[in-house]
Design an enzyme around this catalytic site. Structure first.
Site, short mmCIF file in Angstrom:
data_model
loop_
_atom_site.label_atom_id
_atom_site.label_comp_id
_atom_site.label_asym_id
_atom_site.label_seq_id
_atom_site.Cartn_x
_atom_site.Cartn_y
_atom_site.Cartn_z
N GLU A 65 43.50 75.00 32.24
CA GLU A 65 42.68 74.60 33.38
C GLU A 65 41.23 74.50 32.91
O GLU A 65 40.73 75.42 32.25
CB GLU A 65 42.81 75.68 34.48
CG GLU A 65 42.23 75.31 35.81
CD GLU A 65 43.19 74.51 36.70
OE1 GLU A 65 44.25 74.06 36.24
OE2 GLU A 65 42.83 74.32 37.88
N LYS A 102 44.71 82.19 39.29
CA LYS A 102 44.80 80.74 39.57
C LYS A 102 43.37 80.25 39.64
O LYS A 102 42.66 80.48 40.62
CB LYS A 102 45.53 80.51 40.90
CG LYS A 102 45.76 79.04 41.21
CD LYS A 102 46.64 78.91 42.43
CE LYS A 102 47.12 77.49 42.68
NZ LYS A 102 46.15 76.43 42.48
N LYS A 138 52.93 80.11 43.39
CA LYS A 138 51.47 80.22 43.57
C LYS A 138 51.20 80.99 44.85
O LYS A 138 51.88 80.78 45.87
CB LYS A 138 50.81 78.85 43.60
CG LYS A 138 51.34 77.94 44.68
CD LYS A 138 50.76 76.55 44.57
CE LYS A 138 51.45 75.61 45.56
NZ LYS A 138 51.11 74.22 45.39
N GLU A 197 48.91 85.51 36.66
CA GLU A 197 47.72 84.91 36.05
C GLU A 197 46.74 84.54 37.15
O GLU A 197 47.17 84.17 38.25
CB GLU A 197 48.09 83.64 35.28
CG GLU A 197 49.00 83.87 34.10
CD GLU A 197 49.48 82.56 33.46
OE1 GLU A 197 50.31 82.62 32.56
OE2 GLU A 197 49.02 81.47 33.89
N ARG A 227 46.27 66.02 35.32
CA ARG A 227 47.53 66.35 35.98
C ARG A 227 48.30 65.09 36.36
O ARG A 227 49.52 65.07 36.37
CB ARG A 227 47.21 67.16 37.22
CG ARG A 227 48.39 67.37 38.09
CD ARG A 227 47.98 68.14 39.31
NE ARG A 227 49.12 68.28 40.16
CZ ARG A 227 49.37 69.37 40.86
NH1 ARG A 227 48.57 70.39 40.79
NH2 ARG A 227 50.41 69.42 41.65
N ARG A 264 59.13 71.37 40.90
CA ARG A 264 58.58 72.51 41.61
C ARG A 264 59.67 73.57 41.69
O ARG A 264 60.29 73.77 42.72
CB ARG A 264 58.16 72.05 43.02
CG ARG A 264 57.07 72.88 43.64
CD ARG A 264 56.66 72.30 44.97
NE ARG A 264 55.84 71.09 44.87
CZ ARG A 264 54.57 71.07 44.51
NH1 ARG A 264 53.95 72.19 44.21
NH2 ARG A 264 53.89 69.94 44.43
N ARG A 273 43.58 70.66 35.92
CA ARG A 273 44.56 70.91 34.88
C ARG A 273 44.41 69.89 33.76
O ARG A 273 44.19 68.71 34.02
CB ARG A 273 45.94 70.77 35.51
CG ARG A 273 47.08 71.21 34.64
CD ARG A 273 48.30 71.33 35.51
NE ARG A 273 49.45 71.77 34.79
CZ ARG A 273 50.55 72.24 35.40
NH1 ARG A 273 50.60 72.29 36.70
NH2 ARG A 273 51.58 72.62 34.69
P1 AMP Z 1 48.51 73.60 43.37
O1 AMP Z 1 47.57 72.52 42.93
O2 AMP Z 1 48.02 74.34 44.54
O3 AMP Z 1 49.94 73.13 43.46
O4 AMP Z 1 48.52 74.71 42.20
C1 AMP Z 1 48.92 74.42 40.90
C2 AMP Z 1 47.71 74.13 40.05
O5 AMP Z 1 46.95 75.31 39.83
C3 AMP Z 1 48.05 73.68 38.64
O6 AMP Z 1 48.36 72.32 38.60
C4 AMP Z 1 46.79 74.01 37.87
O7 AMP Z 1 45.88 72.93 37.92
C5 AMP Z 1 46.17 75.15 38.65
N1 AMP Z 1 46.14 76.42 37.92
C6 AMP Z 1 45.08 77.26 37.93
N2 AMP Z 1 45.36 78.35 37.21
C7 AMP Z 1 46.61 78.21 36.72
C8 AMP Z 1 47.45 79.02 35.90
N3 AMP Z 1 47.07 80.22 35.47
N4 AMP Z 1 48.69 78.55 35.60
C9 AMP Z 1 49.11 77.35 36.06
N5 AMP Z 1 48.35 76.55 36.84
C10 AMP Z 1 47.11 76.97 37.17
#
Ligand code: AMP
Length: 567
Positions: free
Chosen positions: A311, A261, A429, A259, A281, A423, A266
């Protein structure tokens, strides 16, 4: 073998004293052994009267309210400082900072120097909880002052150790060696419930207090029935970092969905008939600042009862996604929401579904959750997604995400369950590369081999609102000897002033900084600091105005804030 004291010195006491909790906290601070820490906490909680257990469990991990509770204390270090100075009236309060390393210690010292003993009658946990409620209930003009007054009133009756405990709770920074993961493990051991069940319940219920209550009052059986509830936010599932697309693909070829990102914020969407609530979040209720999203959810979904995740991003007039800063302007705005709504329209992209109708989906495979999401999302878009059959297809999608300016990709196991707050490996990611570009604002002279060199650099992020550079960490790692020498000469040429081995310089040199994470730190003006920072590159191609902003850093901090609950 040591054991924890009973509440207020006696297991049968009607209400637990704050003194006993503060005393426990002091003992935890002086205890190194993990097992011993777990035992102290578990024994303490087991002996408490049932009504005090939830409060004690929360306060032990610096949570005045359950995590999923929208109420916030909203007390800054500055407010706490004013309150304690009002109570202790120190002659030279600022001088203290060279001798202590956090607010807890500072409050302890100030109250001790003022000759404070425990007040009479002593503070009880229920009274502390009620005062926190009263503080959180203050809104509008004069609220800060009133919160400060309520806090000062408690501090005026606190012993140094109680004051220290209160200060740490108020700032949510306990530093006594027991984090939420350990608290849950202590509860599991002391109540004889499986740690896995306890951890999951904490994530789903968003309240360690309720978990403690269930564990000690109801026992293991109560945990089989724990499930997400509408209008009670649960901890969101987190993703592990993938290093390369190929590596992630090879670990589960053909079993991943990819998907985009999206670079937004969130939200958890809770819907039942016309009632909609949106949670961030960090489980804050953000419904009021996102009325357009609420209206979309109400009008466009093909279900009347659901818990969904997605998001929120800012979009331009053509529906293209705008930079994250634009979203922040909207997202934080609680007042004048209407004009902001026109200036920065938002769009929600959905990516998960946990409840639909009367069915629970948390423990079902992601592929099934997505399928149901596809059938109910109606007019609300889903995140762009593909399920590649071969690596080349995955690579093409990755290129597409980058070309469109997105943050990267999420790689999700088709058979993965939703694991609240964990996690796990079900989500990976993959981000475009990058550390933070920061500006050197000062440097300390080194010792030993580095004698004569300016070798410990104070790093700062730019405040996009004021243009100021705000310190966020220090590092002496990353440069070669030669680079240290050249950097010393360079910094001395832009020296502003010198003080006790530290040279303050014009903010001109930009460096790319790698770090392990951003931690909460009352020692820095914005309350956060980089951990294990090292200079990866000197970025002479960048002007200080191009450095990363404190606002961006705060966002990174908020994103990583929901720590994994691993023992
Ligand atoms: P990180 O903040 O770097 O840990 O990345 C996770 C965050 O990416 C999630 O908490 C979401 O806010 C965001 N996010 C963006 N696109 C997506 C997606 N397709 N699926 C899940 N999270 C996403």
């Amino acid at each position: 073998m040591e054991s924890a004291p009973g509440p207020a010195g006696s297991p049968s006491a009607a209400s637990t004293s704050l003194a006993s909790l503060a005393e426990l906290s002091d003992r935890l601070e002086g205890t190194k052994s993990r097992l011993h820490l777990l035992r102290l906490v578990g024994d303490f909680l087991r002996e408490l009267p049932a009504a005090d257990r939830p409060v004690a469990a929360r306060l032990l991990v610096g949570q005045p309210f359950p995590e999923g509770d929208p109420r916030r204390l909203d007390v800054s270090g500055a407010t706490l400082w004013r309150a304690v100075c009002e109570v202790a009236a120190p002659a030279a309060p600022e001088a203290l900072w060279s001798q202590v390393s956090d607010f807890g210690q500072a409050v302890d010292r100030l109250l001790a120097e003022a000759g404070r003993g425990p007040g009479a009658p002593g503070l009880g946990l229920q009274e502390v909880a009620r005062t926190f409620e009263a503080m959180a209930a203050q809104h509008g003009r004069g609220a800060r002052r009133e919160r400060e007054r309520l806090l000062a009133r408690m501090l005026a009756r606190a012993s140094p150790s109680e004051g220290k405990f209160l200060a740490k709770c108020v700032l949510g920074d306990m530093r006594h060696g027991v984090n939420q993961g350990m608290l849950l493990e202590a509860i599991a051991r002391a109540a004889g419930v499986a740690p896995e069940a306890i951890r999951r319940a904490a994530m789903v219920l968003g309240d360690v207090g309720e978990v403690a209550h269930l564990a000690f009052e109801k026992g293991a059986n109560a945990f089989t029935a724990v499930a997400p509830r509408l209008f009670h936010p649960l901890q969101p599932m987190l993703a592990q970092m993938a290093h390369t697309l190929e590596e992630a693909w090879n670990a589960a070829p053909g079993r991943l969905a990819l998907e985009f990102k999206l670079d937004g914020a969130r939200v958890q969407v809770h819907l039942e008939r016309d009632e909609v609530r949106l949670f961030s979040r960090r489980l804050h209720d953000v419904t009021e600042s996102l009325p357009d999203i609420v209206a979309d959810v109400r009008g466009s979904l093909k279900t009347r009862r659901a818990l969904l995740e997605g998001e929120v991003v800012a979009v331009d007039a053509w529906g293209r996604i705008r930079p994250f800063q634009d979203l922040l302007r909207r997202y934080r705005r609680m007042h004048r929401v209407e004009s902001a709504q026109r200036q920065v329209p938002l769009r929600l992209f959905l990516f998960d579904l946990l409840i639909e109708g009367d069915e629970l989906f948390v423990d079902r495979p992601y592929a099934e959750r997505w399928q149901r999401l596809e059938s109910v999302h109606g007019g609300i878009p889903l995140v762009p997604r593909c399920v590649p059959q071969v690596l080349a297809e995955a690579e093409a999608f990755w290129q597409e995400a980058l070309a469109a300016g997105h943050e990267g990709l999420m790689l999700k196991r088709l058979d993965g369950r939703y694991t609240p707050g964990i996690r796990g490996s079900g989500w990976l990611k993959l981000k475009r590369a990058g550390g933070l570009d920061l500006v050197i604002v000062a440097a300390d002279y080194g010792y030993g081999r580095r004698h004569g060199w300016l070798s410990n650099y104070h790093l700062a992020a730019r405040d996009e609102e004021t243009g100021e550079f705000r310190p966020v960490g220090k590092t002496f790692r990353g440069l070669t000897d030669d680079e240290f020498r050249r950097m010393t000469a360079r910094l001395l040429a832009i020296r502003r002033r010198e003080e006790g081995g530290t040279v303050w310089v014009d903010p001109r040199v930009v460096v790319e900084v790698q770090y392990s994470d951003i931690q909460k730190s009352p020692l820095y003006p914005d309350g956060m600091a980089l951990r294990f920072a090292r200079i990866a590159q000197i970025r002479d191609d960048k002007a200080p105005e191009e450095a990363d902003t404190i606002q961006h850093m705060r966002r990174l901090f908020e994103r990583q804030a929901a720590a994994p609950l691993r023992p």
